[in-house]
Design an enzyme around this catalytic site. Structure first.
Site, PDB file in Angstrom:
ATOM      1  N   ASP A   1      40.216 -16.004 -40.012  1.00  0.00           N
ATOM      2  CA  ASP A   1      40.347 -14.541 -39.980  1.00  0.00           C
ATOM      3  C   ASP A   1      41.576 -14.080 -39.203  1.00  0.00           C
ATOM      4  O   ASP A   1      42.236 -14.873 -38.536  1.00  0.00           O
ATOM      5  CB  ASP A   1      39.072 -13.915 -39.383  1.00  0.00           C
ATOM      6  CG  ASP A   1      38.564 -14.652 -38.146  1.00  0.00           C
ATOM      7  OD1 ASP A   1      39.358 -15.355 -37.496  1.00  0.00           O
ATOM      8  OD2 ASP A   1      37.372 -14.516 -37.828  1.00  0.00           O
TER       9      ASP A   1
ATOM     10  N   ASN B   1      26.355 -11.544 -32.376  1.00  0.00           N
ATOM     11  CA  ASN B   1      25.467 -10.912 -33.359  1.00  0.00           C
ATOM     12  C   ASN B   1      25.235 -11.837 -34.572  1.00  0.00           C
ATOM     13  O   ASN B   1      24.728 -11.395 -35.588  1.00  0.00           O
ATOM     14  CB  ASN B   1      26.047  -9.572 -33.816  1.00  0.00           C
ATOM     15  CG  ASN B   1      27.414  -9.719 -34.481  1.00  0.00           C
ATOM     16  OD1 ASN B   1      27.941 -10.828 -34.573  1.00  0.00           O
ATOM     17  ND2 ASN B   1      27.967  -8.614 -34.954  1.00  0.00           N
TER      18      ASN B   1
ATOM     19  N   HIS C   1      27.668 -13.450 -36.223  1.00  0.00           N
ATOM     20  CA  HIS C   1      28.753 -13.512 -37.216  1.00  0.00           C
ATOM     21  C   HIS C   1      29.430 -14.869 -37.222  1.00  0.00           C
ATOM     22  O   HIS C   1      29.464 -15.569 -36.214  1.00  0.00           O
ATOM     23  CB  HIS C   1      29.747 -12.349 -37.077  1.00  0.00           C
ATOM     24  CG  HIS C   1      30.723 -12.406 -35.954  1.00  0.00           C
ATOM     25  ND1 HIS C   1      31.149 -11.290 -35.283  1.00  0.00           N
ATOM     26  CD2 HIS C   1      31.401 -13.440 -35.394  1.00  0.00           C
ATOM     27  CE1 HIS C   1      32.038 -11.625 -34.371  1.00  0.00           C
ATOM     28  NE2 HIS C   1      32.202 -12.922 -34.411  1.00  0.00           N
TER      29      HIS C   1
ATOM     30  N   GLU D   1      30.133 -10.007 -40.573  1.00  0.00           N
ATOM     31  CA  GLU D   1      29.188  -9.310 -39.708  1.00  0.00           C
ATOM     32  C   GLU D   1      27.826  -9.186 -40.398  1.00  0.00           C
ATOM     33  O   GLU D   1      27.751  -9.198 -41.634  1.00  0.00           O
ATOM     34  CB  GLU D   1      29.719  -7.901 -39.407  1.00  0.00           C
ATOM     35  CG  GLU D   1      31.102  -7.866 -38.747  1.00  0.00           C
ATOM     36  CD  GLU D   1      31.063  -8.222 -37.255  1.00  0.00           C
ATOM     37  OE1 GLU D   1      30.146  -8.934 -36.817  1.00  0.00           O
ATOM     38  OE2 GLU D   1      31.980  -7.777 -36.551  1.00  0.00           O
TER      39      GLU D   1
HETATM   40  C1  GLP Z   1      35.487 -13.982 -32.847  1.00  0.00           C
HETATM   41  C2  GLP Z   1      35.992 -14.699 -34.104  1.00  0.00           C
HETATM   42  C3  GLP Z   1      35.053 -15.788 -34.518  1.00  0.00           C
HETATM   43  C4  GLP Z   1      34.525 -16.459 -33.268  1.00  0.00           C
HETATM   44  C5  GLP Z   1      33.600 -15.502 -32.568  1.00  0.00           C
HETATM   45  C6  GLP Z   1      33.102 -15.994 -31.226  1.00  0.00           C
HETATM   46  O1  GLP Z   1      35.649 -12.624 -32.836  1.00  0.00           O
HETATM   47  N1  GLP Z   1      36.327 -13.920 -35.233  1.00  0.00           N
HETATM   48  O2  GLP Z   1      35.704 -16.684 -35.390  1.00  0.00           O
HETATM   49  O3  GLP Z   1      33.815 -17.614 -33.596  1.00  0.00           O
HETATM   50  O4  GLP Z   1      34.142 -14.212 -32.505  1.00  0.00           O
HETATM   51  O5  GLP Z   1      34.107 -15.943 -30.260  1.00  0.00           O
HETATM   52  P1  GLP Z   1      34.011 -16.610 -28.840  1.00  0.00           P
HETATM   53  O6  GLP Z   1      34.207 -18.072 -29.062  1.00  0.00           O
HETATM   54  O7  GLP Z   1      35.156 -16.003 -28.076  1.00  0.00           O
HETATM   55  O8  GLP Z   1      32.689 -16.267 -28.287  1.00  0.00           O
END
Ligand code: GLP
Length: 242
Positions: free
Chosen positions: A67, A136, A138, A143
Site C-alpha cells: 500500500d 482493527n 486490517h 479496512e
Molecule cells: C499500517 C499498514 C499495514 C500495517 C498495519 C500495522 O497502517 N498499512 O500494512 O501492517 O498498519 O502497523 P504497525 O506494524 O505499525 O502496527
C-alpha cells in the site's frame, strides 16, 4: 496454519528474515510482497545485516508493496516509498525497476490500481507475502467493511487507522485520509503468507483474526482460509491465545 511465538524481538525478527531469505535462496526470481508499519522495521534491519554479510542477493527478486498513502509527496519521510528506501531498498542490491509501490500521487488513481494489478499478474504469483496487522483487523489497508474488494483500490482510512498512524506524523490532521492498497483477493492469492504481529495492544485482534468468525468486519480473519499461513508472534501479542 503454523503459529510460532517468540520471547524476544530479536529472535522473532531473525525468524521472519530467515523465512524471507530462505524463500529467495530456493527461488532466486521470487516475487515478494512487502509490508510497512512499525512491525517489520526490525525484520528489514536483520535482512540488511544478512545481505551485508554476503548471505543473499536480491538481484533477481521482484517486490510489490501492499500500500501507499494517497496525495502524500513521494519524498515525504512518512510515505511508504521513503520508508522502504530507508529501511530496505537503499541498503540491498534489489534493482529499482523491480520494486513496486503503488503511486499515491497518480493523476488517475483508478488507472494506477489497474496497472498495479496488471504488474502483479505479469510477474506471476506472489511467492511470499509479508503482512502486519492493524488494530482493527486490517491487512494492507483493507479496512473492516460489509464487503471487501479483490484487487488494488483506493480506500478511505478508518478512524482507528488514522489514530494508530498519527504517531508517525506531527498531528492526526496530517495523516492522509486515503490510501491505495492491494486487495484481499490479491493478498490471498500469494503462495505463502507470513503474518507478523507484535505487542499486547494486538492480543485481542490477533485472537479474533486467527480463531474468531471469518468476517469482512475483521479482514485478517480471511487469512484462516489460506492453505499456507505462517504466523509469528511475540509473547505479548500471543497473550490471549489459548
Ligand atoms: C499500517 C499498514 C499495514 C500495517 C498495519 C500495522 O497502517 N498499512 O500494512 O501492517 O498498519 O502497523 P504497525 O506494524 O505499525 O502496527
Amino acid at each position: 496454519m503454523n503459529i510460532i511465538t517468540f520471547d524476544s524481538d530479536d529472535k522473532l525478527n531473525e525468524a521472519a528474515a530467515n523465512i524471507i531469505i530462505g524463500q529467495i535462496q530456493t527461488t532466486p526470481r521470487a516475487v515478494i510482497g512487502l509490508a510497512t508499519g512499525g512491525t517489520p522495521v526490525g525484520i528489514y534491519k536483520q535482512i540488511v545485516n544478512d545481505y551485508q554479510r554476503g548471505m543473499i542477493s536480491f538481484r533477481d527478486v521482484t517486490t510489490f508493496n501492499l500500500d501507499e498513502y494517497v496525495n502524500l509527496p513521494i519524498n515525504h519521510p512518512e510515505s511508504y516509498r521513503s520508508y522502504m528506501n530507508s529501511n530496505l531498498f537503499d541498503h540491498i542490491d534489489l534493482p529499482a525497476s523491480q520494486c513496486h509501490i503503488p503511486d499515491g500521487n497518480a493523476a488517475d488513481p483508478a488507472e494506477e490500481c489497474r496497472k498495479y494489478d496488471e504488474a502483479i499478474e505479469l510477474s506471476g504469483q506472489v511467492d511470499l507475502q509479508l503482512l502486519g496487522l492493524g488494530h482493527n483487523g486490517h491487512i494492507g489497508f483493507n479496512e473492516p467493511a460489509h464487503a471487501l474488494i479483490k484487487g488494488t483500490h483506493v480506500v478511505d482510512l478508518a478512524q482507528e487507522t488514522l489514530e494508530a498512524n498519527a504517531r508517525f506524523f506531527d498531528s492526526i490532521d496530517d495523516v492522509p485520509k486515503q490510501a491505495i492498497t492491494m486487495g484481499v483477493g490479491t493478498i490471498l492469492k500469494a503462495k505463502k503468507i507470513l503474518l507478523v504481529v507484535k505487542g499486547a495492544d494486538k492480543a485481542d485482534i490477533i485472537k479474533r483474526a486467527l480463531h474468531g468468525t471469518i468476517t469482512t468486519d475483521c479482514p485478517a480473519s480471511l487469512l484462516q482460509t489460506h492453505p499456507n499461513l505462517i504466523v509469528l508472534l511475540d509473547s505479548a501479542a500471543a497473550g490471549k491465545l489459548a
